[in-house]
Design an enzyme around this catalytic site. Sequence first.
Site, PDB file in Angstrom:
ATOM      1  N   HIS A 102       0.881  -1.191   0.013  1.00 35.49           N
ATOM      2  CA  HIS A 102      -0.057  -0.037  -0.019  1.00 35.49           C
ATOM      3  C   HIS A 102       0.946   1.411   0.081  1.00 35.49           C
ATOM      4  O   HIS A 102       2.181   1.152   0.471  1.00 35.49           O
ATOM      5  CB  HIS A 102      -0.880   0.017   1.341  1.00 35.49           C
ATOM      6  CG  HIS A 102      -0.224   0.103   2.823  1.00 35.49           C
ATOM      7  ND1 HIS A 102       0.511  -1.058   3.072  1.00 35.49           N
ATOM      8  CD2 HIS A 102      -0.017   1.277   3.354  1.00 35.49           C
ATOM      9  CE1 HIS A 102       1.095  -0.719   4.137  1.00 35.49           C
ATOM     10  NE2 HIS A 102       0.698   0.918   4.412  1.00 35.49           N
ATOM     11  N   ASP A 104       0.382   5.208   1.792  1.00 34.63           N
ATOM     12  CA  ASP A 104      -0.369   5.736   2.872  1.00 34.63           C
ATOM     13  C   ASP A 104      -1.708   6.511   2.487  1.00 34.63           C
ATOM     14  O   ASP A 104      -1.293   7.536   1.629  1.00 34.63           O
ATOM     15  CB  ASP A 104       0.548   6.463   3.916  1.00 34.63           C
ATOM     16  CG  ASP A 104       1.379   5.221   4.705  1.00 34.63           C
ATOM     17  OD1 ASP A 104       0.888   4.232   4.854  1.00 34.63           O
ATOM     18  OD2 ASP A 104       2.316   5.671   5.082  1.00 34.63           O
ATOM     19  N   HIS A 259       4.654  -0.010   0.289  1.00 33.37           N
ATOM     20  CA  HIS A 259       5.547  -0.530   1.297  1.00 33.37           C
ATOM     21  C   HIS A 259       4.509  -1.584   1.948  1.00 33.37           C
ATOM     22  O   HIS A 259       3.390  -1.842   1.606  1.00 33.37           O
ATOM     23  CB  HIS A 259       5.794   0.466   2.517  1.00 33.37           C
ATOM     24  CG  HIS A 259       4.745   1.083   3.196  1.00 33.37           C
ATOM     25  ND1 HIS A 259       4.254   2.295   2.679  1.00 33.37           N
ATOM     26  CD2 HIS A 259       4.072   1.104   4.320  1.00 33.37           C
ATOM     27  CE1 HIS A 259       3.455   2.782   3.355  1.00 33.37           C
ATOM     28  NE2 HIS A 259       3.219   1.993   4.471  1.00 33.37           N
ATOM     29  N   ARG A 274       5.322   6.313  14.376  1.00 35.40           N
ATOM     30  CA  ARG A 274       5.168   6.581  13.090  1.00 35.40           C
ATOM     31  C   ARG A 274       4.528   7.885  12.857  1.00 35.40           C
ATOM     32  O   ARG A 274       3.858   8.309  13.622  1.00 35.40           O
ATOM     33  CB  ARG A 274       4.080   5.396  12.448  1.00 35.40           C
ATOM     34  CG  ARG A 274       4.171   5.346  10.961  1.00 35.40           C
ATOM     35  CD  ARG A 274       2.778   4.732  10.629  1.00 35.40           C
ATOM     36  NE  ARG A 274       1.955   5.620  10.088  1.00 35.40           N
ATOM     37  CZ  ARG A 274       1.689   5.316   8.722  1.00 35.40           C
ATOM     38  NH1 ARG A 274       1.608   4.037   8.230  1.00 35.40           N
ATOM     39  NH2 ARG A 274       1.037   6.024   8.137  1.00 35.40           N
TER      40      ARG A 274
HETATM   41  C1  SIN Z   1       2.788   0.819   7.601  1.00 38.63           C
HETATM   42  O1  SIN Z   1       2.313   0.369   6.741  1.00 38.63           O
HETATM   43  O2  SIN Z   1       2.852   1.919   8.123  1.00 38.63           O
HETATM   44  C2  SIN Z   1       3.660  -0.046   8.682  1.00 38.63           C
HETATM   45  C3  SIN Z   1       5.023  -0.676   8.189  1.00 38.63           C
HETATM   46  C4  SIN Z   1       5.728  -1.531   8.942  1.00 38.63           C
HETATM   47  O3  SIN Z   1       5.330  -1.550  10.447  1.00 38.63           O
HETATM   48  O4  SIN Z   1       6.760  -1.985   8.689  1.00 38.63           O
END
Ligand code: SIN
Length: 285
Positions: A102, A104, A259, A274
């Site tokens: 995905h 974000d 990612h 995050r």
């Molecule tokens: C995410 O998708 O923001 C998390 C990615 C991760 O935890 O590696």
Amino acid sequence: MTDYERITVTPISGALGAEVGGIDLREPSDDATQAEVDRAFLKHHVLFFRDQQLEPERLLAFGSRFGELNVLQPLVGPDGLPEIMRVTKEPDDDYAVGHVWHSDAPYAETPPKASALYAVEVPERGGDTLFANMCAAYDALSEPMRERLAKLTAVNGGPYIYSERGGGSQFSARDDARTEGDPVFSTAVQPVIRTHPETGRRVLYVNPAHTEYIEGMSQGESAALLAFLYRHGSRPEFICRFHWRPGSLALWDNRCTWHYAANDYPGQRREMLRLTIKGDRAFYA
Ligand code: SIN
């Protein structure tokens, strides 16, 4: 003479991603150093920093160097900071947040420019994050396919990745606080190909977690075309894989990457911090 005088920049794959050295992210950056980091960010799409010691306030200060931060939660976050989200997988959790390709928040009218993830606690093995280069994916399409995709728009929604199946159980604390107006339940129409606002490169801008359908096509046509684009976008040639250590930080250009959080560490704990940096409306030009 190298391209960089203040930092070191070492690519970690042929596709995207570079490890940046010679910088302590606790310290404010001078303009020349920040300009080099910005340049590396646009060139490599994902930057990785090792062995940093960033308590939440310092992480916020780092993120603010790249733009205005999004407030991620309607209520104050776990550290009293609404811009920071803790992404945690406990040893007995089955799901990991983001274990599907995905980008974000394409369900927002103005999806984030960038996201940063900082490792607090990581499993002994596993828990890597994979990134895919959607400029390279676009470049590898044939001209007739590019022309066809350029005219298309797609509806993007939030629910899948926040559902139980998509790992949403991790967000239960936020669920309690959600209101109907929470952007995670919104949808937005986005161009299937977007133009990167800073580099001018074209980007494949659909993804398996959030893109619901392509407008104007039958359900079958849309599903078949998206299935092809997802296979194409996740080809190994477009991917890098990052192995975390405590104190590692990744900063990705959310306008041109996907990612994927590998969910391969049952029985172990992983805790990340995050944040996301505000972006602009996606456009095709
Ligand atoms: C995410 O998708 O923001 C998390 C990615 C991760 O935890 O590696």
